[in-house]
Motif scaffolding. Structure first.
Motif, short mmCIF file in Angstrom:
data_model
loop_
_atom_site.label_atom_id
_atom_site.label_comp_id
_atom_site.label_asym_id
_atom_site.label_seq_id
_atom_site.Cartn_x
_atom_site.Cartn_y
_atom_site.Cartn_z
N TYR A 150 8.33 1.45 -0.87
CA TYR A 150 7.79 1.26 0.48
C TYR A 150 6.30 1.57 0.51
CZ TYR A 150 12.79 1.51 1.66
OH TYR A 150 14.15 1.32 1.73
N ALA A 151 5.89 2.63 -0.16
CA ALA A 151 4.47 3.00 -0.19
C ALA A 151 3.65 1.94 -0.90
CB ALA A 151 4.30 4.36 -0.87
N ARG A 152 4.20 1.41 -1.97
CA ARG A 152 3.44 0.41 -2.74
C ARG A 152 3.40 -0.94 -2.03
NH1 ARG A 152 3.95 1.51 -9.22
NH2 ARG A 152 3.91 3.79 -9.13
N ILE A 153 4.45 -1.25 -1.29
CA ILE A 153 4.42 -2.48 -0.48
C ILE A 153 3.26 -2.41 0.51
CG2 ILE A 153 5.62 -3.78 1.32
CD1 ILE A 153 8.26 -3.05 -0.18
N ASP A 154 3.16 -1.29 1.22
CA ASP A 154 2.06 -1.12 2.17
C ASP A 154 0.71 -1.21 1.47
OD1 ASP A 154 3.73 -0.84 4.37
OD2 ASP A 154 3.78 1.36 4.25
N GLN A 155 0.61 -0.60 0.31
CA GLN A 155 -0.64 -0.61 -0.44
C GLN A 155 -0.97 -2.03 -0.91
OE1 GLN A 155 -0.68 2.06 -3.81
NE2 GLN A 155 -2.60 1.24 -4.61
N ASP A 156 0.02 -2.74 -1.43
CA ASP A 156 -0.20 -4.10 -1.91
C ASP A 156 -0.71 -5.00 -0.78
OD1 ASP A 156 0.75 -3.32 -4.37
OD2 ASP A 156 2.73 -4.23 -4.13
N ILE A 157 -0.10 -4.86 0.37
CA ILE A 157 -0.47 -5.72 1.50
C ILE A 157 -1.87 -5.36 2.00
CG2 ILE A 157 0.12 -6.36 3.86
CD1 ILE A 157 3.08 -5.82 3.07
N THR A 158 -2.17 -4.08 2.07
CA THR A 158 -3.51 -3.65 2.48
C THR A 158 -4.57 -4.20 1.55
OG1 THR A 158 -2.65 -1.61 3.47
CG2 THR A 158 -4.99 -1.65 2.89
N GLU A 159 -4.29 -4.16 0.25
CA GLU A 159 -5.24 -4.67 -0.73
C GLU A 159 -5.40 -6.20 -0.61
OE1 GLU A 159 -3.74 -3.31 -4.46
OE2 GLU A 159 -4.47 -1.24 -4.17
N ALA A 160 -4.29 -6.88 -0.33
CA ALA A 160 -4.35 -8.33 -0.18
C ALA A 160 -5.20 -8.72 1.03
CB ALA A 160 -2.95 -8.91 -0.05
N VAL A 161 -5.05 -7.99 2.12
CA VAL A 161 -5.84 -8.26 3.33
C VAL A 161 -7.32 -8.00 3.06
CG1 VAL A 161 -6.27 -7.52 5.69
CG2 VAL A 161 -3.92 -7.84 4.92
N ALA A 162 -7.59 -6.86 2.41
CA ALA A 162 -8.98 -6.51 2.11
C ALA A 162 -9.63 -7.56 1.21
CB ALA A 162 -9.04 -5.14 1.45
N ALA A 163 -8.89 -8.04 0.20
CA ALA A 163 -9.43 -9.03 -0.70
C ALA A 163 -9.71 -10.34 0.03
CB ALA A 163 -8.45 -9.27 -1.86
N GLY A 180 -2.50 -8.20 15.02
CA GLY A 180 -2.27 -9.40 14.24
C GLY A 180 -2.27 -9.18 12.74
N LEU A 181 -2.64 -7.97 12.32
CA LEU A 181 -2.62 -7.63 10.90
C LEU A 181 -1.25 -7.11 10.50
CD1 LEU A 181 -6.12 -5.91 10.62
CD2 LEU A 181 -5.47 -8.17 9.72
N PRO A 182 -0.97 -7.03 9.20
CA PRO A 182 0.35 -6.56 8.76
C PRO A 182 0.63 -5.13 9.22
CG PRO A 182 -0.75 -7.70 6.97
CD PRO A 182 -1.76 -7.55 8.06
N ALA A 183 1.84 -4.94 9.72
CA ALA A 183 2.31 -3.60 10.11
C ALA A 183 2.92 -2.91 8.90
CB ALA A 183 3.34 -3.71 11.23
N TRP A 210 -0.70 -13.83 7.25
CA TRP A 210 -0.44 -12.79 6.25
C TRP A 210 1.01 -12.79 5.77
CZ3 TRP A 210 -4.93 -11.65 4.67
CH2 TRP A 210 -6.01 -11.55 5.56
N ALA A 211 1.77 -13.80 6.16
CA ALA A 211 3.18 -13.82 5.79
C ALA A 211 3.38 -13.88 4.27
CB ALA A 211 3.89 -14.99 6.46
N THR A 212 2.64 -14.74 3.60
CA THR A 212 2.85 -14.91 2.16
C THR A 212 2.56 -13.64 1.37
OG1 THR A 212 2.50 -17.30 2.27
CG2 THR A 212 2.16 -16.24 0.13
N PRO A 213 1.43 -12.94 1.58
CA PRO A 213 1.25 -11.68 0.85
C PRO A 213 2.31 -10.64 1.19
CG PRO A 213 -0.56 -12.06 2.39
CD PRO A 213 0.21 -13.32 2.32
#
Length: 420
Positions: free
Chosen positions: A405-418, A203-206, A379-382
């Motif tokens: 692509y790498a930064r998109i994954d990083q941005d989303i991971t950080e948004a989920v963690a926050a 259920g988390l971002p892929a 998690w759609a909006t982030p």
């Protein structure tokens, strides 16, 4: 100094939940003519309900997207708001259930989309969709005809549409072949059409996958080749939304990808300037999917006047009011009873509108499962924000696609963690 104090006072007036008994502040943005319709409905409500005073605060969409969340996280905000960032902000919505005169009416008529507006696992009634929307394209039929280029038919791909529009652009001297609104939401239907999946098994971002990469690479190539209007994406930063509707309205592009909510706007501003058609969504390798969604009218849980808020919400959710609002705004109704009854009397004399609405209804059958799951995904909006931010940087020459692509994954991971 005086201007600064005025600005601060205005900001405070929009931020503070209403304390005066009977006052209900409603934050409202508009894509087209719906603000004028809402003013009329609010005036009628106030006349019929002298004990309640609805104050309509009309704001730019940017205010709703960028400032409302800050207000809500501070425990403030309006009493009611019209929003599209519905799921992400769900913890801030009021459960209207104990204040409603007939909760079952809401479950029956708005239940199909209730999960879009509440936290996972909740059965709260927080509001209703003011309309259903679907992303899709528009073509300037007059420009295509003048250029002697046929409109691509059913099953046409993104490449087919861009190539045809490019022929028109070169023939008619337009600024570019096409534009897509600067929005991660807007490119997500096309991404899914190329096989993208945003949602992991947990259920988390892929991570960004080949489907997303395929369409992102096309977008960048089209900007570099001059087919896609560059400024729509590059002349803004971060996740800032920017529509290209005015470019289409001014005949600066023969093809425009946006959504059904633009119909009233196009009809009002184009008038008889040229003929236009709704095209549905071009196809990728996995399908021809748009992305469903819409705007919701939701109650904010920080209100100090919950009973009055509920009465206001019940008025705007009435079947006759929803039908009138939909007919006057040319929005697809999200009320099950209105949709089932049919017989919509669309308030327009524009010959382009009926066919456009029919085209979107037909295109709803092309929504792929990967796109259908996104409106209720928290998690759609982030995800959307990371996409538009980093792809824009590639278009501007600030990043390579691989870096993006790498930064998109990083941005989303950080948004989920926050958020967690």
């Amino acid at each position: 100094m005086k201007n600064t104090m005025i600005a601060l006072a205005l900001g405070a007036s929009l931020m503070g939940t209403t304390a005066l008994a009977g006052d209900v502040r409603l934050m409202w943005y508009s894509d087209g003519v719906e603000g004028e319709v809402m003013k009329d409905l609010v005036a009628r409500f106030n006349a019929e309900n002298p004990g309640i005073n609805v104050i309509l605060d009309e704001v730019a969409y940017k205010v709703v997207q960028e400032q409302l969340q800050i207000q809500l996280e501070a425990g403030s905000g309006p009493d009611i708001a019209r929003v599209t960032n519905i799921k992400t902000l769900a913890p801030h919505w009021l459960d209207l259930t104990p204040h409603l005169s007939d909760a079952e009416y809401w479950r029956t008529n708005f239940g199909a989309h209730a999960d879009w507006m509440r936290e996972d696992g909740s059965d709260a009634i927080t509001g209703f969709m003011t309309q259903l929307t679907l992303t899709g394209g528009y073509a300037n039929a007059t420009l295509f005809e003048q250029a002697g280029v046929a409109l691509p038919g059913e099953g046409a791909t993104w490449d087919d549409w861009v190539n045809a529009a490019d022929q028109v652009a070169k023939s008619q001297g337009t600024a570019a072949a096409f534009a897509i609104d600067r929005s991660g939401h807007r490119i997500s239907g096309p991404n899914v059409s190329y096989g993208a999946n945003y949602i992991g098994a947990d259920g988390l971002p892929a991570p960004v996958d080949d489907g997303t990469k395929a369409f992102a690479a096309k977008l960048v190539a089209w900007v570099e080749g001059g087919q896609m209007l560059r400024d729509t994406w590059v002349a803004a930063s971060g996740s800032t939304y920017r529509a290209a509707a005015d470019d289409f309205i001014n005949a600066a592009i023969p093809f425009y990808y946006s959504g059904s909510w633009q119909i009233a706007n196009l009809s009002t501003k184009i008038g008889d300037g040229f003929d236009w058609v709704a095209t549905g969504s071009p196809c990728g390798t996995a399908g021809c999917s748009g992305l469903a969604g819409g705007a919701a009218l939701v109650a904010v849980k920080y209100t100090q006047n919950a009973p009055e808020v509920a009465k206001v919400m019940e008025y705007f959710a009435r079947e006759d009011i929803v039908k009138e609002f939909s007919e006057r705004t040319l929005f697809l109704p999200a009320h099950a009873g209105v949709a089932a009854a049919g017989g919509m009397n669309w308030q327009t004399e524009d010959k382009n509108v009926g066919a456009a609405l029919d085209a979107y209804v037909a295109a709803a059958g092309d929504i792929l499962p990967g796109a259908g799951a996104l409106p209720a995904w928290k998690w759609a909006t982030p995800y959307y924000g990371a996409l538009v931010n980093r792809i824009s940087q590639v278009m501007a020459g600030e990043l390579t696609l691989d870096d993006a692509y790498a930064r998109i994954d990083q941005d989303i991971t950080e948004a989920v963690a926050a958020a967690q």
